[in-house]
Design a protein around this motif. Structure first.
Motif, mmCIF file in Angstrom:
data_model
loop_
_atom_site.group_PDB
_atom_site.id
_atom_site.type_symbol
_atom_site.label_atom_id
_atom_site.label_comp_id
_atom_site.label_asym_id
_atom_site.label_seq_id
_atom_site.Cartn_x
_atom_site.Cartn_y
_atom_site.Cartn_z
ATOM 1 N N GLY A 1 0.849 -1.193 0.000
ATOM 2 C CA GLY A 1 0.000 0.000 0.000
ATOM 3 C C GLY A 1 0.879 1.235 0.000
ATOM 4 O O GLY A 1 2.112 1.130 -0.113
ATOM 5 N N LEU A 2 0.244 2.387 0.107
ATOM 6 C CA LEU A 2 1.016 3.642 0.156
ATOM 7 C C LEU A 2 0.223 4.682 0.952
ATOM 8 O O LEU A 2 -0.956 4.888 0.707
ATOM 9 N N ASP A 3 0.896 5.313 1.916
ATOM 10 C CA ASP A 3 0.234 6.335 2.753
ATOM 11 C C ASP A 3 0.618 7.762 2.370
ATOM 12 O O ASP A 3 -0.176 8.685 2.545
ATOM 13 N N VAL A 4 1.849 7.942 1.911
ATOM 14 C CA VAL A 4 2.367 9.307 1.728
ATOM 15 C C VAL A 4 3.086 9.416 0.390
ATOM 16 O O VAL A 4 3.984 8.620 0.096
ATOM 17 N N LEU A 5 2.685 10.394 -0.416
ATOM 18 C CA LEU A 5 3.425 10.717 -1.644
ATOM 19 C C LEU A 5 4.072 12.084 -1.472
ATOM 20 O O LEU A 5 3.366 13.080 -1.260
ATOM 21 N N CYS A 6 5.383 12.137 -1.587
ATOM 22 C CA CYS A 6 6.091 13.414 -1.655
ATOM 23 C C CYS A 6 6.445 13.650 -3.116
ATOM 24 O O CYS A 6 7.370 13.015 -3.650
ATOM 25 N N ALA A 7 5.670 14.490 -3.782
ATOM 26 C CA ALA A 7 5.894 14.793 -5.203
ATOM 27 C C ALA A 7 6.931 15.907 -5.259
ATOM 28 O O ALA A 7 6.606 17.096 -5.188
ATOM 29 N N ASN A 8 8.179 15.489 -5.346
ATOM 30 C CA ASN A 8 9.307 16.408 -5.150
ATOM 31 C C ASN A 8 10.163 16.586 -6.399
ATOM 32 O O ASN A 8 10.862 17.587 -6.535
ATOM 33 N N ALA A 9 10.112 15.610 -7.331
ATOM 34 C CA ALA A 9 11.001 15.674 -8.502
ATOM 35 C C ALA A 9 10.787 16.983 -9.250
ATOM 36 O O ALA A 9 9.651 17.400 -9.484
ATOM 37 N N GLY A 10 11.894 17.622 -9.607
ATOM 38 C CA GLY A 10 11.773 18.873 -10.352
ATOM 39 C C GLY A 10 13.116 19.300 -10.889
ATOM 40 O O GLY A 10 14.162 18.843 -10.430
ATOM 41 N N ILE A 11 13.079 20.150 -11.903
ATOM 42 C CA ILE A 11 14.317 20.685 -12.486
ATOM 43 C C ILE A 11 14.240 22.202 -12.471
ATOM 44 O O ILE A 11 13.151 22.785 -12.425
ATOM 45 N N PHE A 12 15.430 22.836 -12.486
ATOM 46 C CA PHE A 12 15.433 24.308 -12.499
ATOM 47 C C PHE A 12 16.548 24.872 -13.375
ATOM 48 O O PHE A 12 17.379 25.670 -12.928
ATOM 49 N N PRO A 13 16.585 24.469 -14.669
ATOM 50 C CA PRO A 13 17.554 25.098 -15.585
ATOM 51 C C PRO A 13 17.145 26.543 -15.832
ATOM 52 O O PRO A 13 15.954 26.853 -15.819
ATOM 53 N N ASP A 14 18.131 27.439 -16.019
ATOM 54 C CA ASP A 14 17.735 28.827 -16.266
ATOM 55 C C ASP A 14 17.644 29.097 -17.763
ATOM 56 O O ASP A 14 18.324 28.458 -18.575
ATOM 57 N N ALA A 15 16.761 30.014 -18.131
ATOM 58 C CA ALA A 15 16.540 30.392 -19.532
ATOM 59 C C ALA A 15 15.918 31.781 -19.553
ATOM 60 O O ALA A 15 14.780 31.955 -19.107
ATOM 61 N N PRO A 16 16.676 32.772 -20.053
ATOM 62 C CA PRO A 16 16.100 34.124 -20.128
ATOM 63 C C PRO A 16 14.858 34.128 -21.019
ATOM 64 O O PRO A 16 14.817 33.429 -22.043
ATOM 65 N N LEU A 17 13.886 34.911 -20.633
ATOM 66 C CA LEU A 17 12.600 34.963 -21.351
ATOM 67 C C LEU A 17 12.794 35.273 -22.841
ATOM 68 O O LEU A 17 12.138 34.672 -23.697
ATOM 69 N N ALA A 18 13.712 36.197 -23.127
ATOM 70 C CA ALA A 18 13.873 36.668 -24.513
ATOM 71 C C ALA A 18 14.320 35.556 -25.464
ATOM 72 O O ALA A 18 14.013 35.602 -26.658
ATOM 73 N N THR A 19 15.051 34.569 -24.941
ATOM 74 C CA THR A 19 15.593 33.525 -25.828
ATOM 75 C C THR A 19 15.067 32.130 -25.499
ATOM 76 O O THR A 19 15.522 31.148 -26.070
ATOM 77 N N MET A 20 14.118 32.033 -24.594
ATOM 78 C CA MET A 20 13.604 30.716 -24.176
ATOM 79 C C MET A 20 12.939 30.003 -25.362
ATOM 80 O O MET A 20 12.121 30.583 -26.060
ATOM 81 N N THR A 21 13.302 28.737 -25.544
ATOM 82 C CA THR A 21 12.738 27.976 -26.666
ATOM 83 C C THR A 21 11.488 27.206 -26.210
ATOM 84 O O THR A 21 11.265 26.999 -25.006
ATOM 85 N N VAL A 22 10.723 26.759 -27.194
ATOM 86 C CA VAL A 22 9.543 25.941 -26.896
ATOM 87 C C VAL A 22 9.981 24.662 -26.186
ATOM 88 O O VAL A 22 9.321 24.197 -25.240
ATOM 89 N N GLU A 23 11.132 24.110 -26.605
ATOM 90 C CA GLU A 23 11.625 22.868 -25.993
ATOM 91 C C GLU A 23 11.936 23.089 -24.517
ATOM 92 O O GLU A 23 11.623 22.249 -23.662
ATOM 93 N N GLN A 24 12.577 24.209 -24.200
ATOM 94 C CA GLN A 24 12.908 24.503 -22.796
ATOM 95 C C GLN A 24 11.633 24.650 -21.959
ATOM 96 O O GLN A 24 11.553 24.157 -20.835
ATOM 97 N N LEU A 25 10.654 25.353 -22.526
ATOM 98 C CA LEU A 25 9.396 25.553 -21.803
ATOM 99 C C LEU A 25 8.665 24.225 -21.589
ATOM 100 O O LEU A 25 8.207 23.914 -20.485
ATOM 101 N N ASN A 26 8.589 23.432 -22.658
ATOM 102 C CA ASN A 26 7.873 22.152 -22.549
ATOM 103 C C ASN A 26 8.558 21.186 -21.592
ATOM 104 O O ASN A 26 7.888 20.444 -20.871
ATOM 105 N N GLU A 27 9.892 21.201 -21.571
ATOM 106 C CA GLU A 27 10.602 20.270 -20.688
ATOM 107 C C GLU A 27 10.286 20.560 -19.217
ATOM 108 O O GLU A 27 9.942 19.665 -18.447
ATOM 109 N N ILE A 28 10.350 21.830 -18.845
ATOM 110 C CA ILE A 28 10.153 22.153 -17.423
ATOM 111 C C ILE A 28 8.680 21.984 -17.021
ATOM 112 O O ILE A 28 8.365 21.520 -15.926
ATOM 113 N N MET A 29 7.776 22.329 -17.946
ATOM 114 C CA MET A 29 6.351 22.099 -17.658
ATOM 115 C C MET A 29 6.078 20.597 -17.538
ATOM 116 O O MET A 29 5.322 20.155 -16.667
ATOM 117 N N GLY A 30 6.702 19.815 -18.421
ATOM 118 C CA GLY A 30 6.475 18.367 -18.433
ATOM 119 C C GLY A 30 6.913 17.704 -17.137
ATOM 120 O O GLY A 30 6.225 16.815 -16.618
#
Ligand code: NAP
Length: 258
Positions: A84-113
């Motif tokens: 069974g399972l009592d507790v889920l800690c949904a912790n996995a995440g990434i934090f690469p930096d990407a300036p707004l002016a040059t952010m690609t669709v791939e960068q946006l989709n990866e972090i959202m995904g």
């Protein structure tokens, strides 16, 4: 009070940094702990270290949280191992930096995904087991970045961390009839492997902006996660709590005395 010995816990992103700190606190408290991540090497080393900490079972599972099927398989493995399972800690995440002016669709989709879809997929995969638990807990690792603060290069990251809070509030309502609570921890700057990649200069400048005078430890986050998983925290749901040494408090750097 605060007995976690009979609890089973899954920590995504549990092979390093904050996730490993969370897993360690639960292992020391006697819980059965599963850690999940993409890389097998990191998992094996973490499972061996966690095994030394307490009497509970420790399991490592490979997962890519941005893949729904992978999350389904992760949950099945853990539920099979612990019954069974009592507790889920949904912790996995990434934090690469990407300036707004040059952010690609791939960068946006990866972090959202990973950060947003990954939260949904991990929770959905564990839901039946958390309902069956009768006192399920979902604990999200969000951030101060996005919900409270901003930092150049992390507009996409901040958006994902704020999105987790939007998810949390409705999930908390939907799952309350099942006695499941859903809460979010907002870490400030915590010394993790991922943080180390930001470099010494960034870390030193962050330390100067924290009233407590230093970055936090992964265990600082783990202690709050453990409390939120206890029976005593059953009436706390839909809440976000910053664990940041006071970082969001000063109106200016001059307000910090150290
Ligand atoms: P970290 O040291 O880089 O560790 C990240 C963990 O997540 C690793 O176990 C990594 O293992 C796993 N991971 C990454 N992508 C994954 C994926 N697609 N599927 C499954 N596992 C994945 O990072 P951290 O600093 O501990 O951060 C953990 C969480 O805390 C993140 O959600 C982050 O946004 C949040 N946070 C961190 C800080 C901080 O100061 N450190 C502050 C605020 C919030 P693999 O690479 O092997 O998959």
């Amino acid at each position: 009070m605060f007995d976690l010995q009979s609890r089973s816990v899954l920590v995504t992103g549990g092979s390093k940094g904050i996730g490993r700190g969370i897993a360690g606190v639960f292992a020391r408290a006697g819980a059965d702990v599963a850690v999940a991540a993409r890389s097998a090497a990191g998992l094996d080393e973490t499972v061996a270290a966690l095994d030394e900490l307490g009497p509970g079972k420790v399991v490592g599972v490979r997962v890519d949280v941005s893949d729904r099927q992978s999350c389904t398989e992760m949950a099945a493995t853990v539920i099979d191992a612990f019954g069974g399972l009592d507790v889920l800690c949904a912790n996995a995440g990434i934090f690469p930096d990407a300036p707004l002016a040059t952010m690609t669709v791939e960068q946006l989709n990866e972090i959202m995904g990973i950060n947003v879809n990954g939260t949904f997929f991990a929770v959905q995969a564990c839901l039946d087991a958390l309902i069956a638990s009768g006192s399920g807990r979902i604990i999200l690792t969000s951030s101060i970045t996005g919900p409270i603060t901003g930092y150049p290069g992390w507009s996409h990251y901040g958006a994902t961390k704020a999105a987790q809070l939007g998810f949390m509030r409705t999930a908390a309502i939907e799952l309350a009839p099942h006695k499941i609570t859903v809460n979010a921890i907002l870490p400030g700057n915590i010394m993790s492997e991922g943080m180390a990649e930001n470099g010494e200069e960034y870390i030193a400048s962050m330390a100067r902006s924290i009233p407590a005078g230093a970055l936090g430890t992964p265990e600082d986050i783990g202690h709050l996660a453990a409390f939120l998983a206890t029976a005593e925290a059953a009436y706390i749901t839909g809440q976000s709590i910053a664990v940041d040494g006071g970082q969001v408090l000063p109106e200016s750097l001059d307000a910090i005395i150290n």
